[in-house]
Design an enzyme around this catalytic site. Structure first.
Site, short mmCIF file in Angstrom:
data_model
loop_
_atom_site.label_atom_id
_atom_site.label_comp_id
_atom_site.label_asym_id
_atom_site.label_seq_id
_atom_site.Cartn_x
_atom_site.Cartn_y
_atom_site.Cartn_z
N LYS A 1 -53.93 87.19 -68.49
CA LYS A 1 -53.74 87.81 -67.22
C LYS A 1 -53.04 89.29 -67.88
O LYS A 1 -53.42 90.38 -66.97
CB LYS A 1 -52.94 87.21 -66.15
CG LYS A 1 -53.44 85.75 -65.91
CD LYS A 1 -52.98 85.25 -64.60
CE LYS A 1 -51.72 84.92 -64.98
NZ LYS A 1 -51.15 83.75 -66.35
N ARG B 1 -47.76 82.30 -56.79
CA ARG B 1 -47.58 81.29 -58.06
C ARG B 1 -47.91 80.33 -56.44
O ARG B 1 -48.04 79.09 -57.09
CB ARG B 1 -46.86 81.53 -58.71
CG ARG B 1 -47.20 81.47 -60.19
CD ARG B 1 -45.97 81.96 -60.95
NE ARG B 1 -45.78 81.48 -62.45
CZ ARG B 1 -46.05 81.99 -63.44
NH1 ARG B 1 -45.50 83.74 -63.38
NH2 ARG B 1 -45.80 81.54 -64.34
N ARG C 1 -48.73 82.06 -79.80
CA ARG C 1 -48.72 83.68 -79.30
C ARG C 1 -46.73 84.31 -79.76
O ARG C 1 -46.15 83.53 -79.87
CB ARG C 1 -48.46 84.06 -77.89
CG ARG C 1 -48.37 84.94 -77.14
CD ARG C 1 -48.48 84.99 -75.87
NE ARG C 1 -47.47 84.40 -74.72
CZ ARG C 1 -47.83 84.21 -73.45
NH1 ARG C 1 -48.61 84.75 -73.16
NH2 ARG C 1 -46.78 83.86 -72.83
N ARG D 1 -41.77 83.60 -77.33
CA ARG D 1 -40.58 82.61 -76.67
C ARG D 1 -39.95 81.25 -75.79
O ARG D 1 -40.87 80.77 -76.42
CB ARG D 1 -41.96 83.72 -75.07
CG ARG D 1 -41.53 85.10 -74.99
CD ARG D 1 -42.45 85.39 -73.86
NE ARG D 1 -42.71 84.81 -72.34
CZ ARG D 1 -44.00 84.76 -71.56
NH1 ARG D 1 -44.33 86.00 -72.20
NH2 ARG D 1 -44.09 83.45 -70.31
N ARG E 1 -45.41 74.38 -67.77
CA ARG E 1 -45.41 75.40 -67.13
C ARG E 1 -47.25 74.95 -66.66
O ARG E 1 -48.11 75.65 -65.29
CB ARG E 1 -45.94 76.71 -68.21
CG ARG E 1 -43.83 77.14 -68.32
CD ARG E 1 -43.89 77.58 -68.95
NE ARG E 1 -45.24 79.37 -69.34
CZ ARG E 1 -45.56 80.11 -69.86
NH1 ARG E 1 -45.12 80.05 -71.65
NH2 ARG E 1 -45.76 81.29 -69.96
P1 AMP Z 1 -44.82 84.78 -66.52
O1 AMP Z 1 -44.76 85.55 -67.29
O2 AMP Z 1 -45.82 85.28 -66.32
O3 AMP Z 1 -45.02 83.53 -67.01
O4 AMP Z 1 -43.71 84.51 -65.84
C1 AMP Z 1 -42.22 83.49 -66.84
C2 AMP Z 1 -41.75 82.95 -65.98
O5 AMP Z 1 -41.37 83.71 -64.99
C3 AMP Z 1 -42.02 81.40 -64.83
O6 AMP Z 1 -41.91 80.64 -65.93
C4 AMP Z 1 -40.82 81.30 -64.41
O7 AMP Z 1 -39.82 80.55 -64.87
C5 AMP Z 1 -40.93 83.16 -63.76
N1 AMP Z 1 -42.04 83.60 -62.91
C6 AMP Z 1 -42.43 84.47 -63.38
N2 AMP Z 1 -42.94 85.05 -61.81
C7 AMP Z 1 -42.67 84.40 -60.93
C8 AMP Z 1 -43.00 83.72 -59.46
N3 AMP Z 1 -44.68 84.25 -59.08
N4 AMP Z 1 -42.63 82.32 -58.74
C9 AMP Z 1 -41.72 81.50 -59.41
N5 AMP Z 1 -40.70 81.79 -60.52
C10 AMP Z 1 -42.05 82.99 -61.36
#
Ligand code: AMP
Length: 219
Positions: free
Chosen positions: A17, A92, A129, A161, A172
């Protein structure tokens, strides 16, 4: 052409994405809005928000709907988002998708692109990654930048990360199935869902997305 090009990019973590949003953001001249990036920037800055969400994010859990909805609401008020946005990592949950509809009103989401990739493949992608802490460039664990720990783009530190470590990855992906996968139906029933095979070259995925947007007369 409609006034705003608001696109939701859905897919499991590691489906590509972020990579696609960076490309599409340049192509359509609309911002890439990643709630994960916004939250990571807050953690890095040491703000109150950052301190509140750091441990939740490291564990691979979700921060509250209320908090991310507020962040997205603020982001949509910025001048660069007036022509639209590419939403990555938001919505999400169903509550977030409903809040987004309410937020955007009539000029809402024009299309939801689902990047489909098998769980075994995203698990492999996520565990290998590595990312630059400064500019966000993405590498594989076998790249020279990952081995040396230095980004060739900006000289920043290249790290893994915390949420790309095995336990957090598993969590996740389980949350994706439970909370995010239902959004596929949500957008399908609105006639807005397009599913694209994410297991192709990044160029082919970009082409498929641009074609879907074009076919609907959106750009
Ligand atoms: P990502 O980079 O999109 O995988 O986001 C990293 C982390 O940020 C996720 O594992 C959540 O802890 C938090 N996060 C990001 N977007 C959301 C969302 N829309 N709702 C809740 N938590 C989020």
């Amino acid at each position: 052409m409609s006034a705003r090009l608001n696109l939701v990019i859905l897919g499991k973590q590691g489906a590509g994405k972020g990579t696609q949003c960076k490309r599409l953001s340049e192509h359509y001249a609309i911002p890439h809005v990643s709630t994960g990036d916004i939250l990571r920037a807050a953690v890095k800055s040491g703000s109150d928000l950052g301190r509140e969400v750091a441990s939740i994010m490291d564990a691979g859990a979700l921060v509250s709907d209320e908090l991310v909805i507020r962040l997205v609401d603020e982001r949509f008020k910025q001048p660069d988002a007036q022509r639209g946005a590419l939403l990555d990592g938001f919505p999400r949950t169903l509550a977030q998708a409903e809040a987004l509809e309410a937020l955007l009103g009539d000029d809402g989401i024009k299309l939801c692109i689902n990047l489909e990739v098998a769980t075994s493949l995203v698990t492999e992608r996520l565990s290998s990654r590595r990312v630059c802490q400064e500019c966000g460039a993405i590498y594989k664990d076998t790249d020279i930048e990952a081995i040396s720990g230095t980004c060739s783009n900006c000289g920043g530190d290249v790290i893994q990360r915390k949420d790309d470590q095995p336990e957090a990855i598993e969590k996740r992906l389980a949350l994706y199935e439970r909370d995010t996968a239902p959004l596929l139906d949500f957008y399908a029933t609105r006639g807005l869902l397009v599913t694209i095979d994410g297991d192709q070259s990044p160029d082919d995925v970009t082409r498929a997305i641009e074609l879907a947007v074009h076919e609907r007369g959106l750009a």
